[in-house]
Design a protein around this motif. Structure first.
Motif, mmCIF file in Angstrom:
data_model
loop_
_atom_site.group_PDB
_atom_site.id
_atom_site.type_symbol
_atom_site.label_atom_id
_atom_site.label_comp_id
_atom_site.label_asym_id
_atom_site.label_seq_id
_atom_site.Cartn_x
_atom_site.Cartn_y
_atom_site.Cartn_z
ATOM 1 N N ARG A 90 0.825 -1.215 0.000
ATOM 2 C CA ARG A 90 0.000 0.000 0.000
ATOM 3 C C ARG A 90 0.854 1.258 0.000
ATOM 4 O O ARG A 90 1.868 1.319 0.696
ATOM 5 N N TYR A 91 0.396 2.250 -0.742
ATOM 6 C CA TYR A 91 1.138 3.511 -0.854
ATOM 7 C C TYR A 91 0.186 4.699 -0.798
ATOM 8 O O TYR A 91 -0.978 4.603 -1.168
ATOM 9 N N THR A 92 0.743 5.823 -0.341
ATOM 10 C CA THR A 92 0.045 7.092 -0.500
ATOM 11 C C THR A 92 1.062 8.082 -1.072
ATOM 12 O O THR A 92 2.200 7.708 -1.361
ATOM 13 N N PHE A 93 0.649 9.341 -1.242
ATOM 14 C CA PHE A 93 1.586 10.340 -1.737
ATOM 15 C C PHE A 93 2.178 11.129 -0.569
ATOM 16 O O PHE A 93 1.763 10.968 0.582
ATOM 17 N N ASP A 94 3.104 11.999 -0.869
ATOM 18 C CA ASP A 94 3.800 12.778 0.166
ATOM 19 C C ASP A 94 2.837 13.597 1.027
ATOM 20 O O ASP A 94 3.105 13.838 2.201
ATOM 21 N N ASP A 95 1.687 13.984 0.449
ATOM 22 C CA ASP A 95 0.734 14.787 1.227
ATOM 23 C C ASP A 95 -0.322 13.930 1.921
ATOM 24 O O ASP A 95 -1.269 14.452 2.511
#
Ligand code: SAM
Length: 330
Positions: A236-241
């Motif tokens: 799972r990943y999200t972005f820097d924000d």
């Protein structure tokens, strides 16, 4: 009570149940476009009995699939019955559905009211024309979008969107999907294409790997990895924000068989211990022969014990499984 466990020491806690072999979509990577349903479907009461026996053996998550499960009459009542079952720890089941979403807009609220926990919608493009080319259904995109929004509205959370990536077909949609996840508040799951199609279109070159997806996402914005549960299939990943969530399910480039906790029941009542099994185990014929619950439990234990250690995609001796994805239940 001994919980279901296979000979490799894996606890089996997830059951996927196909409740119909029919589908109203003909996705190019899944169907030939010519074949319809091949296998029979059973009265919902028969699935309910089999699921109950599985739950008494330690199953905690049940996912309804197909074919297309929303085509099945009586689905809402079936979900209501399943929601009454309790795990060995006395908890309600984690009850989910995987659907193409075409009929979801009207069914989201009744399904939520019946006790469904969450939903996964398959959507392979966020562009209506591309979507039609992949599904071979002309008016689908707006309906599926409406289904996803209805699921969000009624709280079937997290709403997950599955996208199977195919090189040359929809690999240009990766960043568009990242935007979609951020704007619509849904969890994206990119899935590597597996050799499970009715036709023979799979080749290693068509698979868009996890590494490539990550590279593309990073071009859009820097990505940050999120923690995983052990048996979770997606990285799972999200972005820097912190806005948006994208997972990558990579059975081809990064197999996760060692943590597999799943078995499947096909629409005609056969147990499959792996998507890539070469044979089925006929649970329903035992039901028809009048087996009691104890005998069915014993049979399920014997079958689960034989679960394959791993799949062999990409290896020289790979043999295509005896059923394709749509006729197993993905
Ligand atoms: N009709 C429902 C749907 O569209 O979600 C449920 C059944 S469908 C077979 C379940 C999932 O399997 C879908 O997300 C579909 O994209 C995925 N799928 C089908 N064939 C696949 C393949 N060869 N490799 C990877 N995923 C596949």
């Amino acid at each position: 009570m001994n919980r279901l466990r296979d000979k490799h020491g894996r606890y089996i806690t997830d059951l996927r149940v196909s409740i119909t072999d029919h589908c109203n979509y003909r996705c190019v990577y899944c169907r030939t476009g010519n074949e319809g349903a091949i296998y029979s479907e059973l009265p919902l009461a028969e699935y309910l009995r089999m699921v109950r026996i599985f739950v008494e053996l330690g199953i905690e998550k049940v996912r309804l699939t197909g074919g297309e499960p929303l085509l099945r009459r009586g689905l809402v009542e079936f979900v209501r019955d399943l929601a009454k079952l309790r795990t060995l720890d006395g908890q309600p089941l984690d009850l989910a559905i995987t659907t193409n979403g075409h009929l979801l807009a009207d069914l989201a609220q009744p399904l939520k009211d019946a006790g469904l926990s969450r939903i996964t919608v398959s959507m392979d493009a966020v562009d209506a024309e591309k979507f039609a080319r992949i599904t071979r259904v002309s008016n689908g995109f707006q309906k599926v979008l409406a289904g996803i929004r209805a699921a969000k509205r009624v709280g079937l959370e997290p709403v997950k969107v599955n996208c199977v990536l195919l090189r040359g077909f929809n690999d240009d949609q990766i960043i568009e999907f990242a935007r979609f996840s951020r704007e619509e508040g849904v969890v994206l799951r990119f899935i590597e294409f597996m050799p499970l199609e009715e036709d023979r279109v799979w080749s290693p070159e068509v698979v868009v790997t996890m590494a490539e997806v990550l590279e593309k996402l990073n071009q859009f914005r820097p990505v940050r990895q999120l923690p995983n549960a052990l048996s979770e299939t997606a990285r799972r990943y999200t972005f820097d924000d912190g806005i948006g969530e994208m997972g990558i399910i990579a059975p081809v480039s990064n197999p996760f068989c060692g943590h597999c906790s799943r078995v499947r029941l096909t629409s005609d009542g056969k147990i499959r211990t792996c998507l890539f099994s070469l044979l089925d185990h006929d649970l329903f014929s035992r039901v028809q022969a009048g087996a009691n619950d104890a005998q069915l439990s014993e049979y399920i234990r014997t079958v689960v014990d034989q679960k394959e250690a791993r799949h062999h995609i990409g290896e020289s001796g790979f043999v295509k499984p005896s059923r394709s994805m749509v006729h197993i239940g993905g």
